[in-house]
Design a protein around this motif. Structure first.
Motif, short mmCIF file in Angstrom:
data_model
loop_
_atom_site.label_atom_id
_atom_site.label_comp_id
_atom_site.label_asym_id
_atom_site.label_seq_id
_atom_site.Cartn_x
_atom_site.Cartn_y
_atom_site.Cartn_z
N LYS A 286 0.82 -1.21 0.00
CA LYS A 286 0.00 0.00 0.00
C LYS A 286 0.86 1.27 0.00
O LYS A 286 0.66 2.19 0.79
N LEU A 287 1.83 1.27 -0.90
CA LEU A 287 2.69 2.44 -1.01
C LEU A 287 1.98 3.54 -1.80
O LEU A 287 1.17 3.24 -2.68
N THR A 288 2.32 4.75 -1.51
CA THR A 288 1.78 5.85 -2.29
C THR A 288 2.64 6.00 -3.56
O THR A 288 3.74 5.44 -3.63
N SER A 289 2.15 6.78 -4.51
CA SER A 289 2.94 6.99 -5.73
C SER A 289 4.24 7.72 -5.40
O SER A 289 5.23 7.59 -6.13
N GLN A 290 4.26 8.46 -4.30
CA GLN A 290 5.50 9.11 -3.86
C GLN A 290 6.49 8.09 -3.32
O GLN A 290 7.69 8.14 -3.59
N GLU A 291 5.96 7.16 -2.53
CA GLU A 291 6.83 6.15 -1.91
C GLU A 291 7.42 5.19 -2.95
O GLU A 291 8.59 4.82 -2.87
N VAL A 292 6.60 4.81 -3.94
CA VAL A 292 7.08 3.79 -4.88
C VAL A 292 8.20 4.33 -5.77
O VAL A 292 9.07 3.57 -6.20
N ILE A 293 8.22 5.62 -6.01
CA ILE A 293 9.27 6.11 -6.92
C ILE A 293 10.67 6.02 -6.29
O ILE A 293 11.66 6.08 -6.99
N ASN A 294 10.73 5.87 -4.99
CA ASN A 294 12.03 5.70 -4.35
C ASN A 294 12.36 4.26 -4.01
O ASN A 294 13.33 3.98 -3.31
N LEU A 295 11.53 3.36 -4.47
CA LEU A 295 11.76 1.94 -4.20
C LEU A 295 12.66 1.37 -5.30
O LEU A 295 12.34 1.46 -6.47
N GLU A 296 13.79 0.84 -4.91
CA GLU A 296 14.71 0.25 -5.88
C GLU A 296 14.88 -1.23 -5.58
O GLU A 296 15.05 -1.62 -4.42
N LEU A 297 14.82 -2.07 -6.60
CA LEU A 297 14.98 -3.51 -6.40
C LEU A 297 16.33 -3.98 -6.92
O LEU A 297 16.68 -3.68 -8.05
N SER A 298 17.02 -4.76 -6.12
CA SER A 298 18.28 -5.35 -6.58
C SER A 298 17.97 -6.54 -7.47
O SER A 298 16.95 -7.21 -7.28
N THR A 299 18.88 -6.82 -8.40
CA THR A 299 18.68 -8.02 -9.23
C THR A 299 18.97 -9.26 -8.37
O THR A 299 19.91 -9.28 -7.58
N GLY A 300 18.13 -10.24 -8.55
CA GLY A 300 18.39 -11.55 -7.95
C GLY A 300 18.23 -11.68 -6.45
O GLY A 300 18.63 -12.67 -5.87
N ILE A 301 17.62 -10.70 -5.78
CA ILE A 301 17.40 -10.83 -4.33
C ILE A 301 15.93 -11.16 -4.10
O ILE A 301 15.05 -10.34 -4.38
N PRO A 302 15.63 -12.36 -3.60
CA PRO A 302 14.22 -12.70 -3.41
C PRO A 302 13.62 -12.00 -2.20
O PRO A 302 14.30 -11.78 -1.21
N MET A 303 12.38 -11.63 -2.33
CA MET A 303 11.64 -11.04 -1.20
C MET A 303 10.50 -11.98 -0.86
O MET A 303 9.87 -12.55 -1.74
N LEU A 304 10.26 -12.13 0.42
CA LEU A 304 9.23 -13.06 0.86
C LEU A 304 8.07 -12.31 1.52
O LEU A 304 8.30 -11.45 2.38
N TYR A 305 6.87 -12.63 1.10
CA TYR A 305 5.65 -12.14 1.75
C TYR A 305 4.86 -13.35 2.22
O TYR A 305 4.89 -14.41 1.59
N ILE A 306 4.13 -13.17 3.30
CA ILE A 306 3.21 -14.20 3.74
C ILE A 306 1.81 -13.62 3.65
O ILE A 306 1.57 -12.51 4.15
N LEU A 307 0.92 -14.36 3.00
CA LEU A 307 -0.47 -13.96 2.99
C LEU A 307 -1.17 -14.72 4.11
O LEU A 307 -1.20 -15.95 4.11
N LYS A 308 -1.66 -14.00 5.06
CA LYS A 308 -2.33 -14.65 6.19
C LYS A 308 -3.51 -13.80 6.60
O LYS A 308 -3.37 -12.59 6.76
N GLY A 309 -4.64 -14.47 6.76
CA GLY A 309 -5.84 -13.73 7.15
C GLY A 309 -6.16 -12.62 6.17
O GLY A 309 -6.70 -11.58 6.54
N GLY A 310 -5.80 -12.84 4.90
CA GLY A 310 -6.10 -11.86 3.87
C GLY A 310 -5.14 -10.69 3.83
O GLY A 310 -5.34 -9.76 3.06
N LYS A 311 -4.09 -10.75 4.65
CA LYS A 311 -3.13 -9.63 4.66
C LYS A 311 -1.77 -10.09 4.17
O LYS A 311 -1.32 -11.18 4.51
#
Ligand SMILES: O=C(O)[C@H](O)COP(=O)(O)O
Length: 345
Positions: A286-311
């Motif tokens: 739920k990032l804002t358009s301001q927040e996402v423009i400063n988000l940088e992703l490295s190549t090849g680094i996995p990110m993990l999310y857990i979906l639990k209780g719909g979140k």
């Protein structure tokens, strides 16, 4: 569960075609993702401290929608179930996001966009390293973009998985492709992971910048202009897609095709690109358009999310196959790992 997942996914697939803002900054550093905000700093990348859990945000309702054009069995719910009920009923599922490893054009510092360029040797190694980190995390389905660098990354990463299931790309481009790629052994199907490729997950189309050198383009058009093209939210590069346009298709695909699978309990890996993944992370966090423009992703680094209780809860980047890392304190992931240990002993 994984067995049922594959049957559902592949069985049907064969027959369907079917933050620098005012207060905070989010960035993926070389090997970490950092949230730097007024008053606190949390490193949730390679950190094994687990302190990111203090950075949980409130997430809104997640509306599951199943598209009839999906190549994978749409997951449908009783129509009169409210979103709240859905959230309560949905089981826990892991979501792994991986930006592809370094490509030959990343190495040359060229705008790549939708040009289909393979990985460098370093990119191959990054993908294998990413695979080691997620080797204890269950993967029931894989989604990649239609581009080879994302597909190579997914496949190479899966060579490291301890479960040793075989990732199989589903070919649904026409009736013959479907017919000719059928599998006739249920046992073999059980030992496979369906891989869905989708152009909606492609990199942002970089328009007339594709193939141009990033530094030379900045020298020619000015650093500010090029930064605006690369990192503004709604200003597209000449004849290309803005991040907003890329987000529209990538997030719609995520909501229509991937989220229903997660809500049904399937563990999903997505191998895609800097901007399509930034779009999806914008939605998940739920990032804002301001927040996402400063988000940088490295190549090849996995990110993990857990979906639990719909979140969706971000768990950071798994540390490695031999260490419990941040994901171990999810009970079901720890159990899965234990099962692998027992099985492979
Ligand atoms: O398409 C590209 O050139 C890169 O993969 C992403 O480029 P960006 O960092 O300029 O958005």
């Amino acid at each position: 569960m994984a067995t049922a997942v594959f049957h559902q996914a592949l069985g049907t697939a064969q027959s369907h075609q079917h933050l620098q803002n005012s207060g905070s900054r989010l960035e993926f550093g070389h090997a970490s993702l950092k949230l730097i905000s007024k008053g606190f700093k949390v490193d949730i990348g390679l950190s094994r401290r687990g302190s990111y859990s203090s950075w949980k945000k409130k997430f809104g309702l997640i509306q599951a929608s199943a598209s009839q054009t999906s190549v994978v069995q749409p997951v449908s719910y009783p129509p009169n179930n409210s979103s709240d009920e859905l959230r309560k009923k949905s089981s826990e599922a892991a979501l792994i996001l991986i930006r592809h490893g370094e490509s030959l054009w990343n190495e040359k510092n060229l705008f790549t966009g939708c040009v289909d360029v393979p990985l460098t040797k370093k990119g191959v190694e990054e993908a294998i390293e990413a695979g080691k980190r997620i080797s204890n995390i269950p993967v029931d389905m894989i989604y990649t973009s239609a581009l080879i660098r994302a597909q190579m990354t997914a496949m190479l990463a899966m060579t490291q998985h301890r479960r040793k299931k075989v990732p199989i790309i589903l070919h649904n481009e026409n009736e013959q492709a479907r017919e000719w790629s059928q599998i006739f052994s249920e046992d073999t199907k059980k030992q496979s992971i369906p891989v869905v490729t989708a152009s909606q997950l492609n990199e942002r189309m970089y328009g007339e910048l594709q193939g141009l050198n990033k530094q030379e383009t900045a020298d020619r058009f000015g650093k500010e202009k090029v930064h605006e093209w690369r990192r503004s939210y709604d200003i597209p590069p000449p004849n290309g897609e803005s991040l907003e346009m890329c987000a529209e298709r990538a997030v719609a695909y995520f909501k229509d095709h991937i989220e229903p699978q997660l809500l049904s309990g399937k563990n999903v890996m997505i191998a895609a690109h800097g901007n399509s993944l930034r779009s999806i992370i914008m939605y998940l966090d739920k990032l804002t358009s301001q927040e996402v423009i400063n988000l940088e992703l490295s190549t090849g680094i996995p990110m993990l999310y857990i979906l639990k209780g719909g979140k969706f809860i971000r768990r950071g980047s798994p540390a490695g196959p031999t260490e419990a890392g941040v994901y171990a304190y999810t009970r079901s992931l720890a159990l899965y790992r234990q099962k692998l240990d027992d099985m492979l002993r």
